[in-house]
Design a protein around this motif. Structure first.
Motif, short mmCIF file in Angstrom:
data_model
loop_
_atom_site.label_atom_id
_atom_site.label_comp_id
_atom_site.label_asym_id
_atom_site.label_seq_id
_atom_site.Cartn_x
_atom_site.Cartn_y
_atom_site.Cartn_z
N LEU A 1 0.84 -1.20 0.00
CA LEU A 1 0.00 0.00 0.00
C LEU A 1 0.88 1.25 0.00
CD1 LEU A 1 -2.60 -0.92 2.81
CD2 LEU A 1 -2.88 -1.24 0.34
N GLY A 2 0.23 2.40 -0.17
CA GLY A 2 0.91 3.68 0.02
C GLY A 2 1.41 4.35 -1.23
N SER A 3 1.47 3.63 -2.34
CA SER A 3 1.89 4.23 -3.61
C SER A 3 1.33 3.39 -4.75
CB SER A 3 3.42 4.29 -3.70
OG SER A 3 3.99 2.99 -3.66
N LEU A 4 1.35 3.95 -5.93
CA LEU A 4 0.86 3.24 -7.13
C LEU A 4 2.07 2.74 -7.89
CD1 LEU A 4 -2.03 5.68 -8.05
CD2 LEU A 4 -2.23 3.39 -7.05
N GLU A 5 2.57 1.60 -7.46
CA GLU A 5 3.75 0.98 -8.05
C GLU A 5 3.45 -0.47 -8.38
OE1 GLU A 5 7.68 2.53 -6.24
OE2 GLU A 5 6.27 2.45 -4.55
N LYS A 6 4.20 -1.02 -9.32
CA LYS A 6 4.01 -2.39 -9.77
C LYS A 6 3.98 -3.36 -8.60
CE LYS A 6 6.11 -5.82 -12.86
NZ LYS A 6 7.21 -6.05 -13.84
N GLY A 7 2.95 -4.19 -8.56
CA GLY A 7 2.81 -5.22 -7.54
C GLY A 7 2.00 -4.80 -6.33
N LYS A 8 1.71 -3.50 -6.17
CA LYS A 8 0.91 -3.04 -5.04
C LYS A 8 -0.57 -3.05 -5.40
CE LYS A 8 4.31 -0.18 -2.60
NZ LYS A 8 4.50 1.09 -1.87
N TRP A 9 -1.40 -2.98 -4.38
CA TRP A 9 -2.84 -2.92 -4.61
C TRP A 9 -3.21 -1.64 -5.37
CZ3 TRP A 9 -5.58 -7.04 -4.38
CH2 TRP A 9 -5.29 -8.06 -3.47
N GLY A 10 -4.16 -1.81 -6.28
CA GLY A 10 -4.64 -0.67 -7.07
C GLY A 10 -5.68 0.14 -6.32
N ASP A 11 -5.27 0.69 -5.18
CA ASP A 11 -6.14 1.57 -4.39
C ASP A 11 -5.81 3.01 -4.78
OD1 ASP A 11 -6.72 -0.82 -3.16
OD2 ASP A 11 -6.01 -0.24 -1.16
N PHE A 12 -6.78 3.73 -5.31
CA PHE A 12 -6.50 5.10 -5.72
C PHE A 12 -7.76 5.94 -5.67
CE2 PHE A 12 -7.71 2.94 -9.63
CZ PHE A 12 -8.44 3.87 -10.36
N ILE A 13 -7.55 7.26 -5.72
CA ILE A 13 -8.67 8.19 -5.68
C ILE A 13 -8.53 9.20 -6.81
CG2 ILE A 13 -9.05 7.94 -3.21
CD1 ILE A 13 -7.58 10.58 -2.76
N VAL A 14 -9.67 9.74 -7.22
CA VAL A 14 -9.74 10.79 -8.23
C VAL A 14 -10.30 12.02 -7.53
CG1 VAL A 14 -10.64 11.48 -10.48
CG2 VAL A 14 -10.18 9.05 -10.01
N ILE A 15 -9.58 13.15 -7.64
CA ILE A 15 -9.99 14.36 -6.92
C ILE A 15 -10.19 15.51 -7.89
CG2 ILE A 15 -8.94 13.64 -4.75
CD1 ILE A 15 -6.51 15.34 -5.39
N ASP A 16 -10.78 16.58 -7.39
CA ASP A 16 -11.22 17.68 -8.27
C ASP A 16 -10.19 18.78 -8.48
OD1 ASP A 16 -11.33 18.80 -5.74
OD2 ASP A 16 -13.26 19.79 -6.06
N GLN A 17 -9.03 18.71 -7.79
CA GLN A 17 -8.00 19.72 -8.01
C GLN A 17 -6.63 19.13 -7.71
OE1 GLN A 17 -8.74 23.10 -5.46
NE2 GLN A 17 -8.99 21.88 -3.62
N ASP A 18 -5.61 19.75 -8.25
CA ASP A 18 -4.24 19.27 -8.12
C ASP A 18 -3.61 19.89 -6.88
OD1 ASP A 18 -1.51 18.74 -8.32
OD2 ASP A 18 -1.50 18.88 -10.51
N ILE A 19 -3.49 19.11 -5.82
CA ILE A 19 -3.01 19.65 -4.54
C ILE A 19 -1.56 20.11 -4.60
CG2 ILE A 19 -4.67 18.32 -3.19
CD1 ILE A 19 -2.29 16.48 -2.39
#
Length: 560
Positions: A516-534
């Motif tokens: 968990l914790g990042s979107l990298e190869k082999g990790k769970w595909g947990d992600f969010i889509v938000i309305d602005q670029d923080i």
């Protein structure tokens, strides 16, 4: 070119790795998310961007990169267009109370009240509308916001509701306000002694005033009817709905009992745990003895649930002056707060949990409470020490300056909640003075020495919205941008640091940084889509960020 699929379509069943661990380019089941303004941190904690991501039917990330590259490499993948929106790894709250969050929705919140009169009016109205309720329950009051200069009393609460018992927990959860009926049912009189680790507030004549601090709250809560199974399920459903709506794909639950553990396992097994839960067992008593016989539960139901930590308490909270200080409170020189347990008992508890292989996470607010925990964790044998089991101090709120380096030396993790600083800034310096405040909410001091800070909110004490936490970490201001330059801005984080605290550092604090914790190869595909670029908007607007979609293991669990 493959026709772009609508975002809300369910993802088709996907194929997975070949026998040699090579991803099949002919798979019909891989899902390619495209047209994304996506960010993640890599293993070197560097911020990386990409516009496309491939996830398999098992819910694991197969690749990230450019849309052109991935479409060419995986031409048969089902495509989901994210419309150019900003995409982040699912955020992680490293300290919350799941059932408390769900339960709070059915009780009266006094958080928005500006004074005692408003609170009493709200209580009276709620009681009149809740004739079926045996007890009138709620919380989130704050006498500092009300500018009372004291605690409210049972007599004042009686003026709003006197014919039924009423009980309202303070905003920090470390003090409660009862009416006379509730005090009577709990058997609290002038003769009732203060319990160990608790305090019954009394007037000049020694009579109980209606305020119970820390362990004294147990006297009251033993007589409140416990939630039944249906109520607990309702609370869990309500909490999960709220958590996924604010982009939390994982939370660390700071206090799991037997019934909660049963429901977490059931929901995880049935695929209903839409936010992953990393559980901390409440204490080392009967339930710990029972469940620890099998050892820590490191992973259950595709990593939806884990139970490999223990939650202990050293002291209370600053707002109710229950936090244990080395010297008296600056604004109440007659008290130094309360340690819940003698030093030897704290050592015994942490050693018991660690000996069974559990991470030990201890609530500590005051500098005396933090020192007790540091001293206790220093006694654990090397094979079970913080470097191995990643023991944590939960809150690490006020430390004597000389103790901060000890946290790093012993590899203890300071688990902190940024919104506590912006909620407490109206009273914290009054409590500890302008010297001790230098070791309080000291995020920069911890980061500078290399400590990882897993961030959370302590919901429902604070809002579970992680963007409120990121905002507080970066600005150290309230939502009206006060104080102008931030409260002790020298301790503020950068946006990237705060983002890391709610992602990779929180994952590390749960032994989950490899999944968990990042979107990298082999990790769970947990992600969010938000309305602005923080990472591009002014810091003052971060808390306004809205979650448009939440995905767990490549499957959408929330859409706004």
């Amino acid at each position: 070119m493959k026709k772009i699929k609508q975002m809300r379509l369910g993802i088709l069943n996907v194929a997975f790795l070949s026998a040699f661990g090579v991803y099949s380019q002919s798979s019909l089941a891989d899902t390619l998310f495209v047209h994304a303004n996506a960010y993640t941190l890599n293993v070197k904690q560097q911020l990386q961007q990409f516009d496309a991501m491939l996830i398999n039917d098992a819910g694991k990330v197969l690749a990230t990169g450019t849309q052109v590259q991935l479409q060419k490499k995986f031409p048969k993948a089902t495509i989901v267009d994210l419309g150019g929106k900003t995409v982040l790894p699912g955020l992680i709250d490293a300290h919350g109370h799941v059932f408390g969050l769900g339960t709070a929705e059915s009780r009266l919140s006094l958080r928005a009240t500006n004074n005692l009169a408003e609170a009493l009016a709200a209580i009276s109205q709620y009681a009149q509308a809740s004739t079926q309720r045996q007890w009138i329950l709620g919380g989130e009051w704050n006498q500092a916001i009300w500018k009372l200069g004291r605690f409210p009393t049972a007599a004042e609460l009686d003026s709003a509701i006197s014919n039924r018992p009423a009980w309202f927990r303070r905003v920090d959860g470390h003090a409660g306000w009862a009416n006379s009926k509730a005090m009577q049912l709990a058997g609290i009189t002038k003769a009732t002694p203060d319990p160990a680790g608790g305090k019954i507030e009394r007037d000049a004549n020694g009579e109980a005033t209606g305020i119970l601090v820390d362990a004294a709250m147990d006297i009251m809560e033993k007589v409140i009817p416990p939630q039944n199974d249906a109520e607990m399920r309702s609370a869990l459903d309500a909490a999960l709905a709220q958590l996924r709506s604010v982009g939390l794909t994982s939370v660390h639950d700071a206090g799991v009992g037997m019934h909660a553990d049963k429901l977490f396992r059931e929901y995880a097994k049935d695929g209903k745990l839409t936010t992953r839960v990393y559980g901390m067992i409440s204490g080392v008593d009967q339930f710990f003895d029972q469940v620890s016989a099998a050892g820590p539960l490191k992973s259950f139901a595709d990593d939806r649930y884990a139970l490999r930590a223990v939650k202990l308490y050293s002291d209370g909270a600053l707002g109710s002056r229950g936090a244990a200080l080395l010297a008296p409170y600056s604004d109440a020189p007659h008290t130094k707060g309360l340690l819940f347990s003698p030093d030897k008992d704290m050592r015994s508890m942490v050693q018991k949990a660690a000996a069974k292989g559990y991470q030990v996470n201890v609530h500590a607010i005051g500098d005396a409470g933090n020192r007790q925990v540091i001293d206790a964790l220093a006694t654990i044998p090397q094979a079970q020490n913080a470097q191995v089991l990643r023991h944590r101090i939960e809150h690490a709120q006020v430390l004597e300056l000389s103790d901060i380096p000890r946290v790093a030396k012993l590899h203890i993790i300071p688990s902190m909640q940024p919104t506590h600083a912006t909620s407490d800034m109206n009273m914290a310096e009054d409590r500890v003075g302008n010297e001790r405040i230098k070791g309080a909410y000291a995020w920069r001091s911890f980061l500078k020495q290399g400590s990882k800070i897993p961030c959370g909110s302590d919901f429902p004490i604070e809002s579970p919205n992680p963007f409120w936490g990121i905002y507080s970490a970066v600005t150290r201001q309230d939502h009206q941008q006060m104080p102008v330059n931030g409260w002790h801005p020298e301790q503020a984080m950068t946006v990237q640091e705060a983002f890391r605290c709610f992602t990779l550092d929180a994952a590390y604090a749960g032994h989950q940084e490899k999944i968990l914790g990042s979107l990298e190869k082999g990790k769970w595909g947990d992600f969010i889509v938000i309305d602005q670029d923080i990472f591009k908007i002014p810091a003052k607007d971060i808390y306004k960020t809205s979650v448009l979609q939440t995905w767990q293991a490549g499957k959408q669990v929330y859409v706004k």
